[in-house]
Enzyme design. Structure first.
Site, mmCIF file in Angstrom:
data_model
loop_
_atom_site.group_PDB
_atom_site.id
_atom_site.type_symbol
_atom_site.label_atom_id
_atom_site.label_comp_id
_atom_site.label_asym_id
_atom_site.label_seq_id
_atom_site.Cartn_x
_atom_site.Cartn_y
_atom_site.Cartn_z
ATOM 1 N N HIS A 19 0.870 -1.193 0.000
ATOM 2 C CA HIS A 19 0.000 0.000 0.000
ATOM 3 C C HIS A 19 0.897 1.230 0.000
ATOM 4 O O HIS A 19 1.715 1.388 -0.917
ATOM 5 C CB HIS A 19 -0.926 -0.088 1.216
ATOM 6 C CG HIS A 19 -2.019 0.936 1.266
ATOM 7 N ND1 HIS A 19 -2.405 1.716 0.222
ATOM 8 C CD2 HIS A 19 -2.841 1.284 2.293
ATOM 9 C CE1 HIS A 19 -3.405 2.495 0.582
ATOM 10 N NE2 HIS A 19 -3.684 2.268 1.840
ATOM 11 N N HIS A 62 -2.472 -2.124 -9.680
ATOM 12 C CA HIS A 62 -3.447 -1.459 -8.801
ATOM 13 C C HIS A 62 -4.718 -2.287 -8.787
ATOM 14 O O HIS A 62 -5.099 -2.862 -9.805
ATOM 15 C CB HIS A 62 -3.759 -0.047 -9.329
ATOM 16 C CG HIS A 62 -4.353 0.819 -8.284
ATOM 17 N ND1 HIS A 62 -5.687 0.772 -7.960
ATOM 18 C CD2 HIS A 62 -3.796 1.720 -7.466
ATOM 19 C CE1 HIS A 62 -5.920 1.632 -6.982
ATOM 20 N NE2 HIS A 62 -4.791 2.219 -6.659
ATOM 21 N N ASP A 77 2.613 5.509 -6.640
ATOM 22 C CA ASP A 77 3.853 5.357 -5.864
ATOM 23 C C ASP A 77 5.092 5.260 -6.724
ATOM 24 O O ASP A 77 6.208 5.410 -6.232
ATOM 25 C CB ASP A 77 3.743 4.106 -4.977
ATOM 26 C CG ASP A 77 2.712 4.316 -3.893
ATOM 27 O OD1 ASP A 77 1.695 3.601 -3.906
ATOM 28 O OD2 ASP A 77 2.894 5.235 -3.095
HETATM 29 C C1 SDX Z 1 -1.464 2.219 -3.377
HETATM 30 O O1 SDX Z 1 -6.144 0.799 -3.252
HETATM 31 C C2 SDX Z 1 -5.685 1.965 -3.454
HETATM 32 O O2 SDX Z 1 -6.399 2.855 -3.878
HETATM 33 C C3 SDX Z 1 -4.227 2.172 -3.089
HETATM 34 C C4 SDX Z 1 -3.607 3.483 -3.458
HETATM 35 C C5 SDX Z 1 -4.239 4.616 -2.692
HETATM 36 O O3 SDX Z 1 -4.150 5.753 -3.174
HETATM 37 O O4 SDX Z 1 -4.718 4.381 -1.568
HETATM 38 O O5 SDX Z 1 -3.762 3.718 -4.847
HETATM 39 C C6 SDX Z 1 -2.125 3.513 -3.122
HETATM 40 O O6 SDX Z 1 -1.390 1.415 -2.483
HETATM 41 C C7 SDX Z 1 -0.985 1.923 -4.777
HETATM 42 C C8 SDX Z 1 -0.418 0.477 -4.906
HETATM 43 C C9 SDX Z 1 1.009 0.491 -4.386
HETATM 44 N N1 SDX Z 1 1.525 -0.901 -4.318
HETATM 45 C C10 SDX Z 1 2.467 -1.322 -5.137
HETATM 46 O O7 SDX Z 1 2.945 -0.673 -6.080
HETATM 47 C C11 SDX Z 1 2.986 -2.720 -4.810
HETATM 48 C C12 SDX Z 1 3.067 -3.535 -6.092
HETATM 49 N N2 SDX Z 1 1.715 -3.768 -6.569
HETATM 50 C C13 SDX Z 1 1.066 -5.012 -6.214
HETATM 51 O O8 SDX Z 1 1.435 -5.583 -5.025
HETATM 52 C C14 SDX Z 1 -0.392 -5.092 -6.615
HETATM 53 O O9 SDX Z 1 -0.484 -4.609 -7.879
HETATM 54 C C15 SDX Z 1 -1.432 -4.416 -5.747
HETATM 55 C C16 SDX Z 1 -1.320 -4.849 -4.332
HETATM 56 C C17 SDX Z 1 -1.308 -2.946 -5.837
HETATM 57 C C18 SDX Z 1 -2.810 -4.838 -6.284
HETATM 58 O O10 SDX Z 1 -2.883 -6.188 -6.139
HETATM 59 P P1 SDX Z 1 -4.250 -6.967 -6.490
HETATM 60 O O11 SDX Z 1 -5.310 -6.078 -6.971
HETATM 61 O O12 SDX Z 1 -4.592 -7.829 -5.316
HETATM 62 O O13 SDX Z 1 -3.809 -7.768 -7.741
HETATM 63 P P2 SDX Z 1 -3.103 -9.167 -7.657
HETATM 64 O O14 SDX Z 1 -2.054 -9.142 -6.576
HETATM 65 O O15 SDX Z 1 -4.157 -10.203 -7.589
HETATM 66 O O16 SDX Z 1 -2.308 -9.223 -9.045
HETATM 67 C C19 SDX Z 1 -2.948 -9.672 -10.224
HETATM 68 C C20 SDX Z 1 -1.807 -10.337 -11.016
HETATM 69 C C21 SDX Z 1 -1.072 -11.427 -10.254
HETATM 70 O O17 SDX Z 1 -0.486 -12.255 -11.250
HETATM 71 P P3 SDX Z 1 -0.957 -13.820 -11.278
HETATM 72 O O18 SDX Z 1 -0.643 -14.362 -9.883
HETATM 73 O O19 SDX Z 1 -2.436 -13.771 -11.574
HETATM 74 O O20 SDX Z 1 -0.115 -14.439 -12.366
HETATM 75 O O21 SDX Z 1 -0.790 -9.367 -11.318
HETATM 76 C C22 SDX Z 1 0.429 -9.731 -10.669
HETATM 77 C C23 SDX Z 1 0.068 -10.725 -9.575
HETATM 78 O O22 SDX Z 1 1.162 -11.581 -9.300
HETATM 79 N N3 SDX Z 1 0.959 -8.502 -10.101
HETATM 80 C C24 SDX Z 1 2.242 -8.145 -10.174
HETATM 81 C C25 SDX Z 1 2.292 -6.873 -9.588
HETATM 82 N N4 SDX Z 1 1.061 -6.519 -9.180
HETATM 83 C C26 SDX Z 1 0.247 -7.541 -9.482
HETATM 84 N N5 SDX Z 1 3.331 -8.776 -10.690
HETATM 85 C C27 SDX Z 1 4.490 -8.085 -10.599
HETATM 86 N N6 SDX Z 1 4.618 -6.858 -10.052
HETATM 87 C C28 SDX Z 1 3.543 -6.213 -9.540
HETATM 88 N N7 SDX Z 1 3.672 -5.013 -9.036
#
Ligand code: SDX
Length: 439
Positions: free
Chosen positions: A277, A316, A372
């Site tokens: 997050h 996201h 971010d």
């Molecule tokens: C913020 O919610 C909000 O509004 C948050 C925010 C706010 O203003 O409050 O916008 C701020 O928190 C932004 C997000 C910051 N986090 C990151 O940058 C961390 C990296 N991102 C991920 O951890 C992920 O994208 C999330 C946590 C942000 C979202 O995850 P989801 O919606 O639960 O999606 P998921 O984990 O189910 O991913 C879907 C697929 C998966 O692949 P498969 O397992 O299906 O093969 O995408 C992949 C994930 O492995 N994936 C990534 C990835 N993010 C998702 N693979 C590599 N790198 C990534 N960053």
């Protein structure tokens, strides 16, 4: 406050659910694109069996509330605060005016704005005991841990904040929290730097005062570069709210017990701390430093595809298109680098973004840069240590947390958060006392 629409009489706005276990059929009304989980709870095989529940880890497809604060369209990359597009607010407003908009639901008149600024300016100080409390942390305490603890500690300095049903009391606590968050955040930074805490300067604007509390040394008056003040103010605007994100969900969940707002916001700070997050901006910088040079990007990308790495700052839950804030932040980065000089890590970030936007692994998973990805680079240019990045996010997000908390405590539909579970453990075991077990 958002009115609760009556369930529609229109038969087409409903699901007809057939329970094949009993042959019974149920009409489940669809209102605002959602069905009531309680309607599913009525579907049961007999009086002694619980009704159907919804299993939704991470609430990926669950609406927890009705809210009029922020609108997001993830597919179109749209973000609006109280109906105003983020692009217009970032360009034409300022952080305190956006605070007013989020909290009050409308833009202020000049008199309302001037009163709001005055109130916040004259509540930036904290009780001296808070300073003593903060000085008790280890020299290398993470600023987010200090911020979370200090915000929670404020609940002990304002015990009347528990009177959450009194509108004037709520207003006072909201003003105090918006006003004091920069003071607590700056002091967490100064503590980590081993520098004396700087008191608020009420002759400075909100964001300039924050910079003064962060960076002032022996000079009489801190002089911030207006371009940096403006860039940070825009960053605060971009972080101000984001509907039901993880930390806002924490504020609402803790707030649903009718605890004071300081305790609820402290829970939000804790949720924001996590690397998935708000902690992502700190993780982005660490990732870029670990990559070290453009030449190392291909092997890093391979590591992501093999599941050994996460591309921090990408992806996201809602935006399956470019995060509109990331676009705006990229512009702010140029303004900041004009003052601070470019950031070598920026070159790696731009190359990483270029590769990721063309690579099917990311495109197929709709992984685009989020807020971010670039904010960390700007904070680095401000010479903040990575541990401070999420504190900056928390200062920006405070008005959003409070606007959502205010909506929660006035929402007649809301009740204490207490989800169901699907139990997977043992049942009815016979307990054997230790004296017999250990013979
Ligand atoms: C913020 O919610 C909000 O509004 C948050 C925010 C706010 O203003 O409050 O916008 C701020 O928190 C932004 C997000 C910051 N986090 C990151 O940058 C961390 C990296 N991102 C991920 O951890 C992920 O994208 C999330 C946590 C942000 C979202 O995850 P989801 O919606 O639960 O999606 P998921 O984990 O189910 O991913 C879907 C697929 C998966 O692949 P498969 O397992 O299906 O093969 O995408 C992949 C994930 O492995 N994936 C990534 C990835 N993010 C998702 N693979 C590599 N790198 C990534 N960053």
């Amino acid at each position: 406050m958002t009115d609760v629409p009556a369930a529609t009489e229109d038969k087409n706005q409903s699901l007809t659910v057939r329970d094949n276990r009993t042959g019974s059929e149920y009409d489940v009304p669809i209102v605002d694109g959602a069905i009531q989980a309680a309607d599913l709870g009525k579907i049961r095989t007999d009086e002694d069996t619980p009704g159907i529940a919804v299993y939704d880890p991470g609430f990926v497809n669950t609406a927890s509330c009705r809210s009029a604060v922020t609108f997001i369209d993830g597919e179109k990359g749209i973000l609006e605060y109280r109906g105003y597009p983020i692009e217009q607010l970032a360009e034409k407003s300022n952080f305190l005016e956006v605070n007013y908009l989020l909290i009050h639901g409308e833009l202020p008149t000049k008199e309302q704005y001037d009163n709001w600024v005055h109130e916040i300016t004259y509540h930036t100080f904290v009780h001296e005991n808070v300073k003593t409390f903060m000085q008790g942390f280890r020299y290398d305490a993470h600023p987010m841990g200090m911020l979370m603890a200090s915000v929670g500690a404020l609940s002990t300095f304002y015990p009347d904040a528990r009177n959450i049903s009194d509108p004037d009391n709520r207003h006072m606590q909201i003003v105090r929290m918006i006003a004091k968050m920069p003071t607590l955040g700056a002091w967490s930074f100064r503590h980590a730097q081993g520098k004396p805490y700087i008191y608020p300067d009420n002759e400075l604007g909100y964001t300039a005062n924050f910079l003064s509390m962060l960076f002032k040394m022996s000079e009489k008056k801190f002089e911030a570069d207006e371009r940096l003040v403006k860039a940070l103010d825009v960053l605060f605007i971009l972080h101000a709210d984001h509907e039901q994100n993880c930390s806002t969900n924490a504020v609402r969940s803790v707030g649903s017990s009718q605890v004071d707002p300081y305790s609820a916001v402290a829970a939000g700070v804790g949720a924001l701390y996590g690397p998935l997050h708000g902690g992502a901006n700190e993780a982005v910088l660490r990732m870029l430093r670990r990559i070290g040079s453009k030449e190392n990007i291909p092997s890093f990308i391979e590591g992501v595809k093999n599941g050994n790495e996460k591309l921090m700052g990408f992806g996201h839950r809602v935006y399956k298109n470019y995060d509109p804030r990331a676009r705006i932040i990229k512009k702010s980065a140029e303004d900041v680098f004009e003052v601070t000089g470019t950031n070598p890590l920026l070159d790696i970030a731009l190359e990483l973004e270029k590769i990721a936007l063309e690579d099917d692994y990311f495109v197929s998973r709709k992984l685009y840069p989020n807020v971010d990805f670039y904010s960390g680079l700007i904070y680095e240019a401000f010479q903040f240590p990575p541990e401070m990045f999420t504190v900056l996010f928390a200062i920006g997000r405070t008005p959003g947390w409070l606007a959502q908390w205010l909506e929660l405590v006035q929402d007649k539909e809301q009740k204490i958060a207490r989800p169901k579970q699907i139990y997977t453990g043992d049942r009815q075991l016979e307990f054997v006392p230790a004296s017999e077990r250990w013979k």
